[in-house]
Scaffold this active site. Sequence first.
Site, short mmCIF file in Angstrom:
data_model
loop_
_atom_site.label_atom_id
_atom_site.label_comp_id
_atom_site.label_asym_id
_atom_site.label_seq_id
_atom_site.Cartn_x
_atom_site.Cartn_y
_atom_site.Cartn_z
N LYS A 211 -8.10 -4.78 23.60
CA LYS A 211 -6.55 -4.72 23.66
C LYS A 211 -6.03 -5.76 24.81
CE LYS A 211 -2.14 -4.65 23.66
NZ LYS A 211 -1.08 -3.61 23.38
N CYS A 265 3.98 -6.55 28.06
CA CYS A 265 2.52 -6.62 27.50
C CYS A 265 2.15 -7.91 28.01
CB CYS A 265 2.84 -6.80 26.00
SG CYS A 265 3.98 -5.32 25.32
N1 SAJ Z 1 6.11 -16.79 24.27
C1 SAJ Z 1 6.14 -18.10 24.56
N2 SAJ Z 1 5.60 -19.04 23.58
C2 SAJ Z 1 5.09 -18.35 22.36
C3 SAJ Z 1 5.01 -16.91 22.28
C4 SAJ Z 1 5.54 -16.22 23.07
O1 SAJ Z 1 6.76 -18.31 25.68
O2 SAJ Z 1 4.57 -19.08 21.86
C5 SAJ Z 1 6.78 -15.59 24.99
C6 SAJ Z 1 7.92 -14.82 24.53
O3 SAJ Z 1 8.95 -15.66 24.68
C7 SAJ Z 1 7.69 -13.80 25.58
C8 SAJ Z 1 6.38 -13.42 25.77
O4 SAJ Z 1 5.56 -14.81 25.50
O5 SAJ Z 1 8.57 -13.84 26.80
C9 SAJ Z 1 5.64 -12.53 25.08
O6 SAJ Z 1 6.10 -12.44 23.72
P1 SAJ Z 1 5.10 -12.33 22.33
O7 SAJ Z 1 6.11 -12.19 21.26
O8 SAJ Z 1 4.07 -13.20 22.51
O9 SAJ Z 1 4.37 -10.86 22.72
P2 SAJ Z 1 4.90 -9.52 22.86
O10 SAJ Z 1 4.83 -9.17 24.35
O11 SAJ Z 1 6.17 -9.28 22.20
O12 SAJ Z 1 3.73 -8.69 22.08
C10 SAJ Z 1 2.50 -8.69 22.48
C11 SAJ Z 1 1.88 -8.97 21.17
N3 SAJ Z 1 0.26 -9.31 21.57
C12 SAJ Z 1 -0.27 -10.24 20.88
O13 SAJ Z 1 0.39 -10.91 19.97
C13 SAJ Z 1 -1.74 -10.57 21.31
C14 SAJ Z 1 1.83 -7.30 20.27
O14 SAJ Z 1 0.94 -7.61 19.14
C15 SAJ Z 1 1.25 -6.42 21.23
O15 SAJ Z 1 1.22 -5.07 20.54
C16 SAJ Z 1 2.09 -6.26 22.53
O16 SAJ Z 1 2.00 -7.64 23.12
C17 SAJ Z 1 1.63 -5.15 23.04
O17 SAJ Z 1 2.40 -4.12 23.36
O18 SAJ Z 1 0.61 -5.07 24.02
#
Ligand code: SAJ
Length: 414
Positions: A211, A265
């Site tokens: 994870k 996360c």
């Molecule tokens: N972000 C970027 N650029 C991107 C993608 C995201 O800057 O290309 C930023 C977002 O704006 C945000 C942060 O990253 O601030 C996190 O957003 P996210 O959509 O990547 O992830 P979370 O935190 O909403 O959810 C993640 C997910 N993990 C993965 O995709 C590997 C989700 O599947 C997990 O279940 C979750 O963490 C968790 O609970 O751990």
Amino acid sequence: MLTSCGTPVIGLGYIGLPTAAFIASKGIKVIGVDVNERYVEQINKGEVPFYEPDFEASLTGVVHKGLLVAQTETPHADAYIVAVPTPFNDDYSVDTKFIEAAAQQIARELKGGELVVLESTSPPGTTEKMAEFILQQRTDLTATDGRPNSVYFAHAPERVLPGRIMVEMAENDRVIGGLTPVGGEMARDLYATFSNGELLITDARTAELAKLTENSFRDVNIAFANELSIICDKLGIDVWELIELANHHPRVNILQPGPGVGGHCIAVDPWFIVAAAPEEARLIRWAREVNDSKPRYVIGKVLTKAAKFKAPVIAALGIAFKADIDDLRESPSLEIVRELAIELPAASIRVVEPNVASLPERLGGLANVQQQDLDTAIDAADIVLLLVDHSPFKRVDRGRLEEKVVIDMKGVWR
Ligand code: SAJ
């Protein structure tokens, strides 16, 4: 496997509550357990405490059918699912106080033969510690397979994406790590009753690290994009076009830059790896630092542009941690707005956040910050700072931005 009284899901937060509602939507009776009485009352009325697409209908449906009941007490059951927060300490080690509190409640109820599944994201060894903690309270029980007084433990990390929780809850494959082989098998049988995804069995420590690895992989990739955006600024190149072009390569898939990484996360979990192996986790630590430094870079950009105004009006679009959600946890945008308000006391900052009704406490007491609707804020602004790619922002007529200084951190108005 399942008792008639229902399966307790302990911790009814952003993950626990949708998990409880989802399991109940399969016709399985679920007891949602949370220490917060007000929250329990709210859930029992079918009131949704936070926004998540498709969640409201699901929650109200299962509450009204009596399939999900919330309470503060942990009942006896054959299987427990623990989904409590795992915050980190100042040295980035995990703070297990919520796991211990849940374990203490569970320990009192055990008779032998039960399964306890930890879903909370945790460093390697945490499931084992939870088991030890329970067995310290209950010296009459053991975690050895096959004994009449055995209790079984497993880790089944949640992997759902906020904004797509209800879809991913059903479809995602699940990694299931047994503390012992029988614990893994029992957890697999439990998850098979409600999950459509593949159930991948391993040991608890591997499941825990799996994870953390998933979220660190994403963090490192976002750090790469964020670093590229700073390089591109320096070289006068459009980073969004650059990434689009590079991603046409069949083996390149760069993520998107932004104002930083937020949420509870991706901004947190890599630190658990760093804490577990500080000397070895060099890239993972560095990615965290790159992403954590991005808000400061954005603030610098705004300060430079604001210098030509005596009392700049800044429309700050978005304070949620990502698009189309109302979650402000660890939000870089929120911190950027706060810092700008402090560093630019003469500025007036108009926050546009369509997903929250009022500004959070963190911005309270800042006299130069107010919440406004999108149109009013843009009309009044000297500087339009786009921090989050919420859908309504994408529909803004570009013509209205012509006379403004535009700082678009998500490449929405290219
Ligand atoms: N972000 C970027 N650029 C991107 C993608 C995201 O800057 O290309 C930023 C977002 O704006 C945000 C942060 O990253 O601030 C996190 O957003 P996210 O959509 O990547 O992830 P979370 O935190 O909403 O959810 C993640 C997910 N993990 C993965 O995709 C590997 C989700 O599947 C997990 O279940 C979750 O963490 C968790 O609970 O751990």
